[in-house]
Design a protein around this motif. Structure first.
Motif, mmCIF file in Angstrom:
data_model
loop_
_atom_site.group_PDB
_atom_site.id
_atom_site.type_symbol
_atom_site.label_atom_id
_atom_site.label_comp_id
_atom_site.label_asym_id
_atom_site.label_seq_id
_atom_site.Cartn_x
_atom_site.Cartn_y
_atom_site.Cartn_z
ATOM 1 N N UNK A 197 5.168 6.170 -7.479
ATOM 2 C CA UNK A 197 5.855 4.896 -7.396
ATOM 3 C C UNK A 197 6.699 4.767 -6.139
ATOM 4 N N UNK A 198 7.648 3.853 -6.185
ATOM 5 C CA UNK A 198 8.455 3.526 -5.006
ATOM 6 C C UNK A 198 9.871 4.058 -5.146
ATOM 7 N N UNK A 199 10.388 4.596 -4.060
ATOM 8 C CA UNK A 199 11.798 4.982 -3.953
ATOM 9 C C UNK A 199 12.426 4.135 -2.849
ATOM 10 N N UNK A 200 13.527 3.507 -3.176
ATOM 11 C CA UNK A 200 14.184 2.623 -2.214
ATOM 12 C C UNK A 200 15.223 3.409 -1.418
ATOM 13 N N UNK B 215 14.521 -3.580 12.645
ATOM 14 C CA UNK B 215 13.115 -3.208 12.751
ATOM 15 C C UNK B 215 12.946 -1.756 12.321
ATOM 16 N N UNK B 216 11.895 -1.477 11.565
ATOM 17 C CA UNK B 216 11.589 -0.099 11.184
ATOM 18 C C UNK B 216 10.815 0.590 12.298
ATOM 19 N N UNK B 217 11.264 1.777 12.655
ATOM 20 C CA UNK B 217 10.588 2.594 13.658
ATOM 21 C C UNK B 217 9.989 3.804 12.954
ATOM 22 N N UNK B 218 8.693 3.986 13.085
ATOM 23 C CA UNK B 218 8.030 5.096 12.405
ATOM 24 C C UNK B 218 8.164 6.369 13.229
ATOM 25 N N UNK C 80 0.672 6.091 4.509
ATOM 26 C CA UNK C 80 1.107 5.681 3.185
ATOM 27 C C UNK C 80 2.484 6.167 2.791
ATOM 28 N N UNK C 81 3.274 6.631 3.776
ATOM 29 C CA UNK C 81 4.593 7.184 3.459
ATOM 30 C C UNK C 81 5.610 6.112 3.089
ATOM 31 N N UNK C 82 5.535 4.974 3.731
ATOM 32 C CA UNK C 82 6.554 3.940 3.506
ATOM 33 C C UNK C 82 6.038 2.575 3.911
ATOM 34 N N UNK C 83 6.769 1.574 3.469
ATOM 35 C CA UNK C 83 6.500 0.191 3.867
ATOM 36 C C UNK C 83 7.693 -0.270 4.696
ATOM 37 N N UNK C 84 7.476 -0.545 5.970
ATOM 38 C CA UNK C 84 8.563 -0.898 6.870
ATOM 39 C C UNK C 84 9.238 -2.202 6.505
ATOM 40 N N UNK D 245 16.754 -2.511 2.676
ATOM 41 C CA UNK D 245 15.997 -1.656 1.778
ATOM 42 C C UNK D 245 14.615 -1.359 2.347
ATOM 43 N N UNK D 246 14.288 -0.079 2.447
ATOM 44 C CA UNK D 246 12.979 0.367 2.910
ATOM 45 C C UNK D 246 12.299 1.089 1.748
ATOM 46 N N UNK D 247 11.074 0.715 1.445
ATOM 47 C CA UNK D 247 10.330 1.294 0.335
ATOM 48 C C UNK D 247 9.568 2.537 0.791
#
Length: 266
Positions: A168-171, A191-194, A202-206, A223-225
Protein backbone atom coordinates in the motif's frame (compact mmCIF):
# COMPACT_ATOMS: atom_id res chain seq x y z
CA UNK A 1 16.46 57.54 -24.10
CA UNK A 2 13.00 56.42 -25.06
CA UNK A 3 11.55 53.09 -24.00
CA UNK A 4 13.32 50.51 -21.83
CA UNK A 5 16.83 51.24 -20.57
CA UNK A 6 18.70 48.10 -19.59
CA UNK A 7 22.45 48.06 -18.93
CA UNK A 8 24.72 45.02 -18.50
CA UNK A 9 24.84 43.34 -15.06
CA UNK A 10 27.39 44.69 -12.62
CA UNK A 11 29.22 48.00 -12.63
CA UNK A 12 29.51 49.55 -16.09
CA UNK A 13 32.93 49.16 -17.69
CA UNK A 14 32.89 52.75 -18.86
CA UNK A 15 30.89 55.63 -17.48
CA UNK A 16 28.56 57.15 -18.27
CA UNK A 17 25.99 54.96 -19.97
CA UNK A 18 24.18 58.14 -21.09
CA UNK A 19 25.31 61.76 -21.13
CA UNK A 20 23.42 64.96 -21.80
CA UNK A 21 22.39 68.24 -20.26
CA UNK A 22 19.18 66.47 -19.18
CA UNK A 23 18.64 62.76 -19.74
CA UNK A 24 14.88 62.18 -20.01
CA UNK A 25 13.53 58.71 -19.33
CA UNK A 26 10.73 57.66 -21.66
CA UNK A 27 9.87 54.25 -20.25
CA UNK A 28 11.55 51.83 -17.83
CA UNK A 29 15.01 51.93 -16.29
CA UNK A 30 16.30 48.47 -15.31
CA UNK A 31 20.01 48.60 -14.43
CA UNK A 32 21.63 45.26 -15.14
CA UNK A 33 18.58 43.84 -16.88
CA UNK A 34 17.88 40.42 -15.37
CA UNK A 35 20.63 40.85 -12.74
CA UNK A 36 21.60 43.85 -10.60
CA UNK A 37 23.70 46.54 -12.26
CA UNK A 38 24.44 50.24 -12.54
CA UNK A 39 22.97 52.89 -14.82
CA UNK A 40 25.35 55.85 -15.07
CA UNK A 41 24.33 59.33 -16.15
CA UNK A 42 26.39 62.48 -16.69
CA UNK A 43 24.09 65.50 -16.54
CA UNK A 44 20.64 65.65 -14.97
CA UNK A 45 18.19 62.73 -14.96
CA UNK A 46 14.46 63.29 -15.36
CA UNK A 47 11.61 60.80 -14.83
CA UNK A 48 7.92 61.44 -15.52
CA UNK A 49 4.82 59.92 -13.95
CA UNK A 50 4.54 57.36 -16.76
CA UNK A 51 8.09 56.05 -16.22
CA UNK A 52 9.22 53.15 -14.06
CA UNK A 53 12.38 52.26 -12.16
CA UNK A 54 12.77 48.50 -11.71
CA UNK A 55 15.24 47.93 -8.88
CA UNK A 56 16.46 44.53 -7.74
CA UNK A 57 17.85 44.01 -4.22
CA UNK A 58 19.63 40.68 -3.91
CA UNK A 59 22.39 41.65 -1.47
CA UNK A 60 24.34 44.53 0.00
CA UNK A 61 26.75 45.27 -2.85
CA UNK A 62 25.82 48.28 -5.01
CA UNK A 63 25.68 47.50 -8.76
CA UNK A 64 26.61 43.85 -8.19
CA UNK A 65 23.93 42.75 -5.74
CA UNK A 66 21.44 45.60 -5.94
CA UNK A 67 20.58 48.13 -8.64
CA UNK A 68 21.84 51.69 -8.58
CA UNK A 69 21.34 54.77 -10.74
CA UNK A 70 24.37 57.06 -10.54
CA UNK A 71 23.95 60.69 -11.62
CA UNK A 72 27.55 61.85 -11.69
CA UNK A 73 27.30 65.61 -12.15
CA UNK A 74 23.66 66.60 -11.74
CA UNK A 75 20.34 66.00 -10.04
CA UNK A 76 17.52 63.46 -10.35
CA UNK A 77 13.93 64.59 -10.85
CA UNK A 78 11.67 61.67 -9.98
CA UNK A 79 8.40 63.08 -11.31
CA UNK A 80 6.17 60.57 -9.46
CA UNK A 81 7.58 57.69 -11.48
CA UNK A 82 6.74 54.18 -10.32
CA UNK A 83 9.35 52.45 -8.15
CA UNK A 84 9.13 48.68 -8.57
CA UNK A 85 11.45 46.88 -6.16
CA UNK A 86 12.06 43.13 -6.03
CA UNK A 87 13.76 41.54 -3.01
CA UNK A 88 15.80 38.36 -3.42
CA UNK A 89 17.47 37.94 -0.02
CA UNK A 90 16.90 38.53 3.70
CA UNK A 91 18.28 41.97 4.66
CA UNK A 92 19.81 42.91 7.99
CA UNK A 93 17.74 45.29 10.08
CA UNK A 94 19.05 48.80 9.42
CA UNK A 95 20.79 47.85 6.15
CA UNK A 96 20.74 50.75 3.63
CA UNK A 97 20.52 50.55 -0.16
CA UNK A 98 21.40 53.66 -2.19
CA UNK A 99 19.26 53.12 -5.29
CA UNK A 100 19.75 56.63 -6.73
CA UNK A 101 23.08 58.37 -6.12
CA UNK A 102 23.28 62.01 -7.28
CA UNK A 103 25.84 64.77 -7.24
CA UNK A 104 23.49 67.68 -6.51
CA UNK A 105 20.25 66.29 -5.09
CA UNK A 106 16.83 64.70 -5.67
CA UNK A 107 13.61 66.47 -6.59
CA UNK A 108 10.15 64.96 -6.25
CA UNK A 109 9.13 61.48 -5.12
CA UNK A 110 8.44 57.99 -6.42
CA UNK A 111 5.12 56.14 -6.32
CA UNK A 112 4.66 52.47 -5.40
CA UNK A 113 3.18 49.94 -7.84
CA UNK A 114 -0.31 50.62 -6.47
CA UNK A 115 0.04 54.31 -7.34
CA UNK A 116 0.54 55.55 -3.77
CA UNK A 117 3.01 58.41 -3.30
CA UNK A 118 6.12 57.38 -1.39
CA UNK A 119 6.67 60.54 0.61
CA UNK A 120 9.81 61.19 2.65
CA UNK A 121 10.03 58.52 5.36
CA UNK A 122 7.25 56.37 3.87
CA UNK A 123 7.38 52.63 4.54
CA UNK A 124 6.42 49.65 2.41
CA UNK A 125 6.70 45.87 2.62
CA UNK A 126 8.69 43.53 0.36
CA UNK A 127 8.61 39.78 0.98
CA UNK A 128 7.68 40.40 4.59
CA UNK A 129 10.46 42.93 5.17
CA UNK A 130 9.56 46.55 5.95
CA UNK A 131 11.56 49.30 4.20
CA UNK A 132 11.62 53.05 4.56
CA UNK A 133 12.56 55.52 1.83
CA UNK A 134 14.39 58.82 2.07
CA UNK A 135 15.27 61.31 -0.66
CA UNK A 136 17.93 63.05 1.43
CA UNK A 137 20.05 60.02 2.26
CA UNK A 138 23.64 58.99 1.69
CA UNK A 139 26.77 60.62 3.04
CA UNK A 140 25.93 63.89 1.25
CA UNK A 141 22.15 63.86 1.91
CA UNK A 142 21.53 63.90 -1.87
CA UNK A 143 20.51 60.30 -2.58
CA UNK A 144 17.47 58.03 -2.61
CA UNK A 145 18.06 55.40 0.05
CA UNK A 146 15.94 52.42 1.06
CA UNK A 147 16.54 51.07 4.56
CA UNK A 148 15.41 47.72 5.96
CA UNK A 149 13.44 48.28 9.17
CA UNK A 150 12.68 44.58 9.65
CA UNK A 151 14.09 41.40 8.15
CA UNK A 152 12.03 39.41 5.67
CA UNK A 153 9.94 36.28 5.83
CA UNK A 154 11.75 33.09 4.82
CA UNK A 155 10.39 29.74 3.61
CA UNK A 156 11.85 26.45 4.78
CA UNK A 157 11.00 22.80 4.18
CA UNK A 158 11.61 19.89 6.55
CA UNK A 159 13.31 16.55 5.89
CA UNK A 160 11.40 13.29 6.32
CA UNK A 161 12.78 9.85 7.20
CA UNK A 162 10.52 6.81 7.66
CA UNK A 163 9.95 3.21 6.60
CA UNK A 164 8.11 2.46 3.39
CA UNK A 165 5.89 -0.38 4.68
CA UNK A 166 5.32 -3.75 3.05
CA UNK A 167 2.25 -2.87 0.97
CA UNK A 168 0.00 0.00 0.00
CA UNK A 169 0.87 3.67 0.34
CA UNK A 170 2.89 5.46 3.01
CA UNK A 171 2.58 9.22 3.11
CA UNK A 172 5.76 11.24 3.62
CA UNK A 173 4.69 14.67 4.88
CA UNK A 174 7.11 17.56 4.33
CA UNK A 175 6.28 20.67 6.36
CA UNK A 176 6.84 24.03 4.69
CA UNK A 177 7.02 26.87 7.19
CA UNK A 178 7.32 30.65 7.24
CA UNK A 179 9.80 32.20 9.66
CA UNK A 180 7.07 34.61 10.80
CA UNK A 181 3.46 35.42 9.93
CA UNK A 182 3.11 37.67 6.90
CA UNK A 183 0.52 40.35 6.23
CA UNK A 184 0.64 39.37 2.54
CA UNK A 185 -0.33 36.20 0.71
CA UNK A 186 2.80 34.06 0.24
CA UNK A 187 3.14 31.36 -2.41
CA UNK A 188 5.85 28.94 -3.49
CA UNK A 189 6.21 26.23 -6.12
CA UNK A 190 7.31 22.73 -5.15
CA UNK A 191 8.72 19.89 -7.26
CA UNK A 192 9.74 16.31 -6.48
CA UNK A 193 13.31 15.45 -7.42
CA UNK A 194 14.05 11.75 -7.83
CA UNK A 195 17.25 10.28 -6.44
CA UNK A 196 17.81 6.59 -5.80
CA UNK A 197 14.05 6.38 -5.27
CA UNK A 198 12.27 6.81 -8.60
CA UNK A 199 8.83 6.87 -10.13
CA UNK A 200 9.97 4.47 -12.86
CA UNK A 201 10.90 1.85 -10.27
CA UNK A 202 7.56 2.23 -8.55
CA UNK A 203 9.08 3.66 -5.36
CA UNK A 204 6.93 6.78 -5.12
CA UNK A 205 4.50 9.11 -6.80
CA UNK A 206 5.95 12.61 -7.07
CA UNK A 207 4.11 15.71 -5.87
CA UNK A 208 4.31 18.98 -7.80
CA UNK A 209 2.30 22.17 -7.39
CA UNK A 210 2.00 25.47 -5.56
CA UNK A 211 1.46 26.22 -1.89
CA UNK A 212 -0.32 29.40 -0.84
CA UNK A 213 -0.16 30.89 2.65
CA UNK A 214 -2.97 33.26 3.59
CA UNK A 215 -1.95 36.21 5.80
CA UNK A 216 -1.18 34.88 9.27
CA UNK A 217 -0.60 31.26 8.20
CA UNK A 218 2.86 29.84 8.89
CA UNK A 219 2.78 26.13 7.98
CA UNK A 220 1.62 24.00 5.04
CA UNK A 221 2.15 20.27 4.29
CA UNK A 222 3.37 18.62 1.11
CA UNK A 223 2.42 14.94 0.92
CA UNK A 224 4.44 12.51 -1.20
CA UNK A 225 3.12 8.96 -1.66
CA UNK A 226 5.69 6.19 -1.18
CA UNK A 227 4.78 2.68 -2.30
CA UNK A 228 5.43 -0.20 0.09
CA UNK A 229 6.98 -3.50 -0.96
CA UNK A 230 8.68 -6.57 0.47
CA UNK A 231 11.86 -6.25 -1.59
CA UNK A 232 15.12 -6.04 0.36
CA UNK A 233 17.07 -3.01 -0.84
CA UNK A 234 19.23 -0.20 0.51
CA UNK A 235 17.65 2.92 1.97
CA UNK A 236 16.55 5.18 -0.89
CA UNK A 237 16.32 8.95 -1.19
CA UNK A 238 14.42 11.66 -3.04
CA UNK A 239 13.84 15.36 -2.43
CA UNK A 240 11.20 18.08 -2.65
CA UNK A 241 12.48 21.41 -3.96
CA UNK A 242 10.98 24.88 -3.39
CA UNK A 243 11.21 27.61 -6.05
CA UNK A 244 9.57 30.79 -7.38
CA UNK A 245 8.56 32.33 -4.04
CA UNK A 246 6.18 35.28 -3.97
CA UNK A 247 6.29 37.74 -1.02
CA UNK A 248 8.99 35.69 0.75
CA UNK A 249 12.49 34.39 0.17
CA UNK A 250 13.68 30.80 0.39
CA UNK A 251 15.85 29.87 3.35
CA UNK A 252 16.07 26.06 3.25
CA UNK A 253 14.55 25.11 -0.10
CA UNK A 254 15.38 21.39 -0.27
CA UNK A 255 13.58 18.75 1.78
CA UNK A 256 15.33 15.36 1.79
CA UNK A 257 13.16 12.24 1.89
CA UNK A 258 14.78 9.03 3.09
CA UNK A 259 12.90 5.74 2.61
CA UNK A 260 14.16 3.27 5.21
CA UNK A 261 14.32 -0.37 4.16
CA UNK A 262 12.16 -2.47 6.49
CA UNK A 263 12.43 -5.81 4.66
CA UNK A 264 14.52 -8.80 5.67
CA UNK A 265 17.45 -9.94 3.58
CA UNK A 266 16.59 -13.22 1.88
Amino acid sequence: PNGAISTPPGTSVTAPDVAGATVTVGGTVAPGGSSPGRFGVVGNLSFSSTDRYQAQINGGGAATQYDRISVASGSATLGSATLEVSLGFVPIVGQPFVIVDTATGVFGTFRDTAGNTLNEGATFILNGATFSITYVGGSDNRDVVLRALTSGVTLSISDVTQAEGNAGATIFTFNVTLSAPSTQTVSVTYTTLYGTATFADGDLVGANGTLEFAPGETSKPINVTVNGDTKFEPDETFAVSLSAPVNAVIGDGLGLGTILNDDSQP
